[in-house]
Design a protein around this motif. Structure first.
Motif, PDB file in Angstrom:
ATOM      1  N   ASP A 182       0.711  -1.430  -0.070  1.00  0.00           N
ATOM      2  CA  ASP A 182      -0.077  -0.181  -0.102  1.00  0.00           C
ATOM      3  C   ASP A 182       0.844   1.242   0.056  1.00  0.00           C
ATOM      4  O   ASP A 182       1.866   1.138   0.677  1.00  0.00           O
ATOM      5  N   ILE A 183       0.325   2.297  -0.630  1.00  0.00           N
ATOM      6  CA  ILE A 183       1.316   3.345  -0.977  1.00  0.00           C
ATOM      7  C   ILE A 183       1.094   4.606  -0.020  1.00  0.00           C
ATOM      8  O   ILE A 183      -0.207   4.804   0.525  1.00  0.00           O
ATOM      9  N   LEU A 184       2.061   5.217   0.599  1.00  0.00           N
ATOM     10  CA  LEU A 184       1.947   6.369   1.470  1.00  0.00           C
ATOM     11  C   LEU A 184       1.846   7.704   0.649  1.00  0.00           C
ATOM     12  O   LEU A 184       2.758   7.835  -0.088  1.00  0.00           O
ATOM     13  N   VAL A 185       0.954   8.241   0.752  1.00  0.00           N
ATOM     14  CA  VAL A 185       0.747   9.783  -0.075  1.00  0.00           C
ATOM     15  C   VAL A 185       1.073  10.701   0.961  1.00  0.00           C
ATOM     16  O   VAL A 185       0.195  10.739   1.815  1.00  0.00           O
ATOM     17  N   GLY A 186       1.779  11.624   0.429  1.00  0.00           N
ATOM     18  CA  GLY A 186       2.035  12.998   1.372  1.00  0.00           C
ATOM     19  C   GLY A 186       1.267  14.065   0.996  1.00  0.00           C
ATOM     20  O   GLY A 186       1.279  14.284  -0.399  1.00  0.00           O
ATOM     21  N   VAL A 187       0.807  14.824   1.781  1.00  0.00           N
ATOM     22  CA  VAL A 187       0.162  15.968   1.564  1.00  0.00           C
ATOM     23  C   VAL A 187       0.750  17.091   2.233  1.00  0.00           C
ATOM     24  O   VAL A 187       0.976  17.126   3.502  1.00  0.00           O
ATOM     25  N   LEU A 311      -1.336   9.595   3.991  1.00  0.00           N
ATOM     26  CA  LEU A 311      -2.325   8.724   3.614  1.00  0.00           C
ATOM     27  C   LEU A 311      -1.897   7.271   3.176  1.00  0.00           C
ATOM     28  O   LEU A 311      -1.052   7.599   2.617  1.00  0.00           O
ATOM     29  N   ILE A 312      -2.588   6.513   3.557  1.00  0.00           N
ATOM     30  CA  ILE A 312      -2.482   5.149   3.073  1.00  0.00           C
ATOM     31  C   ILE A 312      -3.584   4.692   2.059  1.00  0.00           C
ATOM     32  O   ILE A 312      -4.791   4.641   2.366  1.00  0.00           O
ATOM     33  N   VAL A 313      -3.014   4.268   0.810  1.00  0.00           N
ATOM     34  CA  VAL A 313      -3.792   4.246  -0.324  1.00  0.00           C
ATOM     35  C   VAL A 313      -3.482   3.101  -1.091  1.00  0.00           C
ATOM     36  O   VAL A 313      -2.028   2.690  -1.095  1.00  0.00           O
ATOM     37  N   ALA A 314      -4.255   2.230  -1.377  1.00  0.00           N
ATOM     38  CA  ALA A 314      -4.360   0.910  -2.282  1.00  0.00           C
ATOM     39  C   ALA A 314      -3.452   1.432  -3.491  1.00  0.00           C
ATOM     40  O   ALA A 314      -3.852   2.701  -4.157  1.00  0.00           O
ATOM     41  N   PRO A 315      -2.489   0.769  -4.117  1.00  0.00           N
ATOM     42  CA  PRO A 315      -1.936   1.102  -5.610  1.00  0.00           C
ATOM     43  C   PRO A 315      -2.728   1.593  -6.577  1.00  0.00           C
ATOM     44  O   PRO A 315      -2.636   2.660  -7.376  1.00  0.00           O
ATOM     45  N   MET A 335       5.384   9.020  -1.185  1.00  0.00           N
ATOM     46  CA  MET A 335       6.467   9.448  -0.100  1.00  0.00           C
ATOM     47  C   MET A 335       6.792   8.070   0.508  1.00  0.00           C
ATOM     48  O   MET A 335       7.827   8.045   1.542  1.00  0.00           O
ATOM     49  N   GLY A 336       6.446   6.766  -0.063  1.00  0.00           N
ATOM     50  CA  GLY A 336       6.875   5.692   0.515  1.00  0.00           C
ATOM     51  C   GLY A 336       5.846   4.615   0.376  1.00  0.00           C
ATOM     52  O   GLY A 336       4.672   4.912  -0.335  1.00  0.00           O
ATOM     53  N   GLU A 337       5.912   3.493   1.183  1.00  0.00           N
ATOM     54  CA  GLU A 337       4.866   2.426   1.369  1.00  0.00           C
ATOM     55  C   GLU A 337       4.804   1.606   2.396  1.00  0.00           C
ATOM     56  O   GLU A 337       5.771   1.848   3.360  1.00  0.00           O
TER      57      GLU A 337
END
Length: 341
Positions: A182-187, A311-315, A335-337
């Motif tokens: 799962d992907i880490l999306v930074g805001v 945020l934790i987001v599915a690919p 920003m990571g996973e």
């Protein structure tokens, strides 16, 4: 009953009821400007009502948060720049609601001081009202406490309280749904927000710069103006992605920074793997690190380092989340996973 000679009054004890009443009259239109469906946002009663059905909820859970602004207030007090710390107060509370998937509905504040300065207090509440408008929640009440002997001259402190709601099937974090990969999306953040200001004030002291000196990392601003940049409020840009089910977890990056906050939104057996080169640390953090000689690990544990939310987001949902956030004016980036612990 005849008055006793030399009888004391509340005003002589340091509490000015008339000043308190004047403040209430000044802030009534500010509260009115924050009205929303479900709340009339009128002041003067002993409590506030909220109609969840009028707000569009059928089976909601209520979520509550409380927070303050910390020693960032000392910068406002020392410079007389009170207009934005109210936005910080709201932001610190409503952004926490996002971590549960919730929408902010109503906000209350507590403002305490030794001697009430109506002008300064009004400026603070103007900021609170602006924060509520940004967050889409109603300012429904609060408390102003004048307590001589408790605070030094000019000092004040405040706390915020927010009530939100989330549909039962949209509560975050969805720990059972999280997977490695799962992907880490930074805001992006607007700066330090409201964390680390005890260290920031020490760094400014070490720098030898006055609060009104030209800011070395923000053109056209004084140092105080730059460091009082208010907390970014993410409700209107991020909440739609939560309601659409695109986010499995969310961390508000506050005290504890990027080290201690993300794990609070991540399932057991998983850990965040950050790509620390995926985003550029904003100039304010570069200046703080260089001027204070602050180690990289300490920066990451104290400050948000340019990331307001993680945020934790599915690919499969990453493209839609990034596109939506950027379209709505956010700085958003991978920003990571998540990985196995």
């Amino acid at each position: 009953m005849s008055e006793r000679p030399n009888g004391l009054t509340y005003a002589q004890a340091g509490v000015d009821i008339d000043a308190g009443n004047a403040l209430v009259e000044r802030i009534k239109p500010l509260a009115k400007s924050t009205r929303r469906a479900g709340a009339e946002a009128s002041l003067g009663g002993f409590g506030a009502l909220f109609d969840l059905k009028a707000a569009g909820y059928d089976d909601p859970l209520l979520v509550t948060t409380t927070d303050g602004v910390g020693t960032k207030l000392k910068v406002a007090i020392e410079t007389g720049l009170h207009g934005t710390v109210g936005i910080d107060l709201v932001g610190m509370c409503v952004n926490d609601l996002l971590a549960q998937g919730a929408e902010p509905l109503m906000f209350l504040d507590y403002y305490a001081t030794g001697k009430l300065d109506v002008e300064a207090a009004t400026a603070v509440v103007e900021g609170i009202a602006e924060g509520c408008r940004q967050a889409g929640c109603a300012l429904v009440g609060g408390e102003t406490a004048e307590m001589p002997g408790m605070y030094s001259e000019g000092d004040y402190d405040m706390a915020g309280f927010c009530v939100g709601a989330v549909d039962r099937d949209k509560v975050l974090p969805r720990l059972d749904d999280q997977r490695p990969g799962d992907i880490l999306v930074g805001v992006g953040s607007s700066g330090p927000h409201s964390n680390g200001y005890s260290l920031i004030r020490r760094i400014v002291e070490r720098s030898g710069l006055a609060w009104d000196a030209p800011c070395p990392f923000a053109h056209g601003k004084t140092l105080a103006q730059a460091l009082l940049t208010p907390t970014r409020i993410y409700i209107k840009t991020v909440l739609p992605h939560l309601k659409a089910g695109r986010v499995k977890g969310l961390a508000h990056i506050t005290g504890g920074g990027l080290i201690e906050n993300p794990p609070r939104a991540i399932a057991d057996g998983l850990v965040p793997r950050f790509d620390w080169n995926a985003w550029a640390m904003p100039p304010v953090f570069e200046w703080l690190a260089a001027t204070g000689g602050v180690a990289e690990a300490e920066m990451r544990r104290t400050f948000n380092c340019g990331v307001g939310l993680a945020l934790i987001v599915a690919p499969d949902d990453v493209a839609a989340v990034l596109e939506g956030l950027v379209r709505d004016g956010e700085d958003a980036f991978v920003m990571g996973e998540l990985a196995k612990a």
